[in-house]
Design an enzyme around this catalytic site. Structure first.
Site, PDB file in Angstrom:
ATOM      1  N   ASP A  85       0.794  -1.226   0.000  1.00 20.72           N
ATOM      2  CA  ASP A  85       0.000   0.000   0.000  1.00 20.72           C
ATOM      3  C   ASP A  85       0.828   1.279   0.000  1.00 20.72           C
ATOM      4  OD1 ASP A  85      -2.519   1.567   0.478  1.00 20.72           O
ATOM      5  OD2 ASP A  85      -1.484   2.003   2.344  1.00 20.72           O
ATOM      6  N   ASP A  88       4.626   0.583   4.100  1.00 20.84           N
ATOM      7  CA  ASP A  88       4.595  -0.685   4.835  1.00 20.84           C
ATOM      8  C   ASP A  88       4.384  -1.836   3.860  1.00 20.84           C
ATOM      9  OD1 ASP A  88       1.914  -0.552   4.106  1.00 20.84           O
ATOM     10  OD2 ASP A  88       1.276   0.193   6.061  1.00 20.84           O
ATOM     11  N   TYR A 237      -7.923   1.990   7.017  1.00 21.12           N
ATOM     12  CA  TYR A 237      -8.715   2.458   5.887  1.00 21.12           C
ATOM     13  C   TYR A 237     -10.206   2.283   6.177  1.00 21.12           C
ATOM     14  CZ  TYR A 237      -4.604   3.126   2.983  1.00 21.12           C
ATOM     15  OH  TYR A 237      -3.412   3.588   2.462  1.00 21.12           O
ATOM     16  N   GLU A 483       5.292  10.008   3.663  1.00 16.72           N
ATOM     17  CA  GLU A 483       4.956   8.663   3.182  1.00 16.72           C
ATOM     18  C   GLU A 483       4.146   8.746   1.885  1.00 16.72           C
ATOM     19  OE1 GLU A 483       3.319   4.405   4.925  1.00 16.72           O
ATOM     20  OE2 GLU A 483       2.629   6.262   5.868  1.00 16.72           O
TER      21      GLU A 483
END
Length: 632
Positions: A85, A88, A237, A483
């Protein structure tokens, strides 16, 4: 469901500031020196770096190796493949499916542009890497594996994907554990991909469509939020917008892929009950699909007429235009906030994902209007397709380096970009360079906390980006800003291809060197009355205010009306006590002086010049006319 709230602002800002910002963006675009084709290529490289499973021999990201080759095996299913994703190593099916949908939509809209950029095949490869995984994950008509890996345990380790030691538990939705949102989004992804592949691999396109239809039927018949069924997904999410938007979204994409009227019937029949024509939103994201849905259905109206569904489609269009006008700052105060540097700002956490998705919708809608010879009619004025594209380009240019920090927020683009990305693989030497195992805690000690730059450049990754005041901290621990995500990269890839096709792009140097940042220019005057001997009448208002990092900022709007009775052909203004950026005028050689912007050759009698500036606290700036000339 709670409707999204808007930033505090007034109608004055939308009326006065937006028209200038659009013109400024359009003018700046003409002089752009960005290599959009190069950015497009790098954008696709990020997806290669995020691949899970057995990697192909011709991969370009040589520091990545095979990983997670037994995903799903312990539960009797082959779930090898797909995408990690973000920084990670969890495979979250919900945002992954959204990313595939947006990559596919980009192919559908910008196929020729991708061919011209010599990257259509790589885009289709990126889509196929995701759709092949979804086909594996859809093991039965009413079942879908939607996640591999657990976020909590994964986040306890900082290690390369090739060394993974965390549990690879897989999670599934079925009739007893429904997930209409993730099933609907996966159906949308497969339907959109089916259309993208149709001219090139019709058998594969048919297979994708078969799975899309089954998943939509499953999502519709067994309704429920996936994060109610899978608690492990809620923390990372959550489906805050509910599943109704995904049901409409999936049906709209099935109509786009098949032309079958039953899917258009579905989106019109459920338009009100599912919020399609009721929700006015200020974001488009992996969770909230309403704005994207509304733009996609506007395409049906604008390019096909809509037939018997025209009345309902016009209501969808009205909501689409609410969102677009809000981005363009022309929505009578109900606008998406802009940073002082001109970037759309929705959230301090990974804001670039919202910039990416909004820019995509602005771009495709501008093209729809251009084909249909229309214009965007906002509460605060009409916006032509070229102006919409100018604003979209300003967002892209900000990403690539035209911003207050002069930093490219795409890793590997230009010479100044984030070098401490919150990404395990980028921050640890490649398994080919460091063959010894990097353990879970060792990764934290030696690499996560290291002040050194990433040993592997994560080319094309668009990081979370700056805060609401254009501030950015390049720190590996700053996961809110540093990120990258699949959802953030996917929408803007197609926009890069679209911009690369424009004649202005030919002026780019091709070396990925960002153009210098010119602070948004604006001007203000403290006096609301006409100055003696001045050819202009100034009206000054404070249109918006907000607090960032303890500092209160004010957005000032000044309208300067030509009241001298003649056309002004030359104008020089002096602006004193200005401490923030100014929009709407161009800096002159002398300190604190400004002239008419380059795109404005004069100011006719009775016409107005709109100037906007951002002031961090304190009183308004002071303005005066230094010199002017009029036409005979």
């Amino acid at each position: 469901m709670a409707q999204l709230t808007t930033t505090k602002t007034s109608a004055t800002l939308a009326v006065a500031a937006a028209s200038f910002l659009l013109l400024a963006a359009a003018a700046a675009a003409g002089a752009s020196s960005y290599d959009y084709a190069g950015a497009f290529d790098k954008c696709l490289q990020f997806f290669e770096a995020q691949r899970s499973g057995k990697l192909p021999a011709d991969r370009r990201v040589q520091w990545r190796g095979d990983s997670a080759l037994t995903d799903g095996f312990s539960q009797g299913v082959d779930l090898v493949g797909g995408y990690y994703d973000s920084g990670d190593h969890v495979k979250f099916g919900f945002p992954m499916a959204y990313a595939v949908t947006m990559l596919s939509w980009g192919v559908i809209e910008f196929e020729k542009e991708m061919v011209a950029a010599n990257n259509l095949q790589r885009t289709l490869d990126a889509i196929r890497w995701g759709t092949n995984y979804f086909i594996k994950a859809h093991t039965e008509p009413n079942g879908l594996w939607v996640q591999v890996g657990d976020g909590d345990s994964d986040h306890l380790c900082w290690e390369r994907a090739e060394d993974m030691s965390t549990p690879r538990t897989a999670f599934k939705i079925d009739t007893n554990h429904p997930g209409s949102d993730v099933a609907g989004e996966t159906a949308a992804a497969l339907a959109a991909a089916s259309k993208a592949f149709r001219p090139y691999d019709s058998m594969y396109s048919d297979l994708l469509l078969l799975h899309a239809k089954q998943l939509f039927k499953f999502a519709d018949e067994y309704r429920g939020r996936y994060d109610d069924s899978l608690q492990s997904a809620r923390k990372f999410y959550p489906s805050d917008s509910g599943f109704q938007d995904e049901l409409l979204w999936a049906s709209a994409w099935l109509y786009e892929a098949t032309g079958n009227k039953e899917y258009l019937d579905y989106v019109t029949r459920n338009a009100e009950a599912f919020g399609g024509i009721g929700w006015s939103v200020l974001e488009f994201s992996w969770d909230n699909k309403y704005a994207g849905l509304q733009v996609l259905l506007s395409k049906v109206l604008l390019l096909e007429g809509g037939g018997e569904h025209a009345d309902t489609l016009r209501q969808y269009q009205a909501k689409a235009e609410f969102f677009l006008c809000a981005c363009l700052q022309k929505n009578s105060g109900h606008n998406v906030r802009l940073t002082p540097g001109g970037l759309l700002h929705v959230d301090d956490w990974n804001n670039m994902q919202y910039v990416s998705s909004a820019t995509f919708l602005l771009t495709v809608y501008a093209d729809y209007l251009a084909v249909s010879h229309g214009a965007l009619r906002c509460p605060d004025g009409e916006v032509k397709p070229a102006e919409i594209m100018g604003f979209a380009r300003s967002q892209v240019d900000y990403v690539l380096g035209k911003n207050p920090k002069g930093m490219s927020y795409m890793v590997g683009y230009g010479t100044y970009f984030p070098t401490h990305v919150h990404h395990r693989g980028a921050s640890i030497p490649s398994a080919f360079a460091l063959e010894s195992l990097v353990g879970c805690m060792d990764g934290f000690d030696r690499y996560y906390n290291s002040k050194g730059a990433d040993p592997n450049v994560l080319h094309g990754a668009i990081v979370g980006g700056p805060d609401g005041n254009d501030g950015f901290l390049d720190d590996r621990g700053n996961y809110q800003q540093a990120e990258p995500t699949l959802a953030g990269n996917a929408p803007i890839c197609g926009v890069f291809a679209r911009l690369a096709s424009e004649p202005a792009a030919a002026t780019g140097s091709g070396d990925n060197k960002p153009a210098p940042y010119s602070p948004p220019q604006e001007h203000d005057d403290s006096s609301p009355s006409k100055k003696a001997g001045s050819p202009l009448e100034f009206v000054h208002t404070v249109s918006n205010s907000w607090t960032t990092n303890g500092v209160e900022y004010y957005r000032h709007v000044v309208t300067a009306k030509n009241t001298c009775g003649h056309a002004i052909t030359y104008l020089k203004l002096r602006v004193k006590e200005l401490s923030g950026p100014i929009y709407g005028v161009s800096a002159a050689k002398e300190k604190d002086t400004y002239e008419l912007p380059a795109w404005l050759t004069g100011l006719g009698a009775g016409e107005q010049l709109t100037i906007v500036y951002i002031q961090p606290g304190g009183p308004a700036a002071k303005i005066s006319v230094v010199d002017f000339k009029t036409a005979p």
